[in-house]
Design a protein around this motif. Structure first.
Motif, mmCIF file in Angstrom:
data_model
loop_
_atom_site.group_PDB
_atom_site.id
_atom_site.type_symbol
_atom_site.label_atom_id
_atom_site.label_comp_id
_atom_site.label_asym_id
_atom_site.label_seq_id
_atom_site.Cartn_x
_atom_site.Cartn_y
_atom_site.Cartn_z
ATOM 1 N N ALA A 104 0.900 -1.050 0.115
ATOM 2 C CA ALA A 104 -0.091 -0.177 0.079
ATOM 3 C C ALA A 104 0.868 1.387 0.083
ATOM 4 C CB ALA A 104 -0.819 -0.218 1.116
ATOM 5 N N GLY A 105 1.791 1.112 1.048
ATOM 6 C CA GLY A 105 2.919 2.424 0.995
ATOM 7 C C GLY A 105 3.366 2.716 -0.327
ATOM 8 N N SER A 106 3.729 1.555 -1.006
ATOM 9 C CA SER A 106 4.488 1.680 -2.424
ATOM 10 C C SER A 106 3.494 2.449 -3.553
ATOM 11 C CB SER A 106 4.919 0.426 -2.901
ATOM 12 O OG SER A 106 5.568 0.502 -4.175
ATOM 13 N N LEU A 107 2.379 1.995 -3.542
ATOM 14 C CA LEU A 107 1.285 2.285 -4.337
ATOM 15 C C LEU A 107 1.076 3.996 -3.993
ATOM 16 C CD1 LEU A 107 -1.031 -0.647 -4.370
ATOM 17 C CD2 LEU A 107 0.196 0.368 -6.458
ATOM 18 N N TYR A 108 0.848 4.350 -2.603
ATOM 19 C CA TYR A 108 0.651 5.485 -2.275
ATOM 20 C C TYR A 108 1.748 6.427 -2.976
ATOM 21 C CZ TYR A 108 -3.084 3.781 0.712
ATOM 22 O OH TYR A 108 -4.282 2.972 1.366
ATOM 23 N N GLN A 109 3.170 5.955 -2.587
ATOM 24 C CA GLN A 109 4.120 6.817 -2.994
ATOM 25 C C GLN A 109 4.185 7.047 -4.532
ATOM 26 O OE1 GLN A 109 6.520 8.318 -0.903
ATOM 27 N NE2 GLN A 109 7.103 9.263 -2.612
ATOM 28 N N GLY A 110 4.011 6.165 -5.291
ATOM 29 C CA GLY A 110 3.980 6.287 -6.904
ATOM 30 C C GLY A 110 2.686 7.301 -7.174
ATOM 31 N N ALA A 111 1.595 7.219 -6.613
ATOM 32 C CA ALA A 111 0.508 8.395 -6.696
ATOM 33 C C ALA A 111 1.034 9.541 -6.377
ATOM 34 C CB ALA A 111 -0.838 7.622 -6.183
#
Length: 294
Positions: A105-112
């Motif tokens: 989840a953190g990786s996806l949030y960071q990409g966004a």
């Protein structure tokens, strides 16, 4: 062509409006109809897929939600819409987060977040920083959570969005409670409640009530905490916010345990379990078992 575009936009708005009112089954019915009329080549196809993912998410159908969000992300890329692709990525992060896949989840949030920064979108920045703060808090990094939270509040103020500002302030308040900073938490909650009242943000007010109860519990004011948790629970149920209602029920169960009201605690525990199961929140179920063990 213009008529078709207008119709497509109207269809998506009708689906979104029903979902926002909590009429999820109606929204799903409208979405099925809209999908039959909006082909994958339409500029509205990605938006509709993203909305359909949101409906499935609220219904607790996480596999279907993930599928729709992935489709939305792909279609947004095809139509060169980076902001919509980032929103779909954020939503995929929300699914992973609810499933307990915190690092993913953190990786996806960071990409966004990187897209939102590049596109100068303060709303997206605020949501992403807030979400990253939640991830850091769950990982036990309260200082990092607070840093993300501060940036989220600043971006929400820049966006001029009361609902978003209330959300980010509440996130900061919960982190302050976890850090034992009761005075700072009380100040943040007062501001957040004022913003939510100004914006007629019923969900923000329910979350404020939950956190006010959590704060009271953390400083030993158990009677006030139980009253607040019960009120927040009822408000969340009225809004159809099942995950929030589950969190309120879990808090009420904890408080009743502390007050040696075992029978009432067990009732709240069962209700929390039902609500968490309904939205597919497996990690919350595990947390419930740990918190109420014994």
């Amino acid at each position: 062509m213009t008529g078709a575009l207008t119709e497509g936009g109207d269809l998506v708005q009708a689906v979104r409006a029903a979902a926002r009112r909590g009429r999820l089954r109606e929204a799903e019915r409208l979405a099925v109809e809209a999908t039959s009329r909006i082909g994958p080549g339409s500029p509205y196809a990605a938006d509709l897929a993203n909305v359909r993912g949101g409906i499935a998410f609220e219904l607790g159908e996480l596999d279907r939600a993930e599928s729709w969000f992935e489709q939305a992300m792909w279609l947004a890329g095809e139509h060169e819409d980076p902001l919509l692709a980032a929103r779909a990525t954020t939503n995929l992060g929300n699914v992973a987060h609810l499933q307990g896949k915190v690092v993913l989840a953190g990786s996806l949030y960071q990409g966004a977040l990187e897209v939102y920064r590049r596109e100068n979108d303060p709303v997206g920045v605020a949501r992403s920083e807030h979400n990253l703060g939640l991830v850091e808090r769950e990982l036990g990094n309260l200082e990092g959570a607070s840093e993300h939270g501060e940036r989220a509040v600043l971006a929400a103020r820049e966006a001029g969005d009361d609902g978003l500002l209330s959300l980010t302030l509440l996130g900061q308040a919960e982190t302050a409670i976890r850090r034992g900073q009761s005075e700072a938490a009380q100040q943040l909650l007062a501001v957040a409640r004022g913003v939510a009242e100004r914006g007629e943000d019923a969900l923000g007010l329910a979350e404020s009530a939950r956190l006010e109860a959590l704060l009271a519990y953390s400083v030993g004011r158990y009677g006030a905490a139980l009253n607040g948790a019960g009120a927040a629970y009822q408000a969340a149920l009225r809004l159809g916010a099942r995950y929030l209602a589950g969190e309120c029920a879990l808090l009420a169960a904890q408080i009743c345990r502390r007050l040696s009201r075992r029978r009432v605690s067990d009732r709240f525990r069962r209700r929390a379990e039902q609500l968490f199961r309904a939205v597919g929140a497996t990690p919350a179920l595990r947390r419930l078992e740990v918190v109420l063990a014994g």
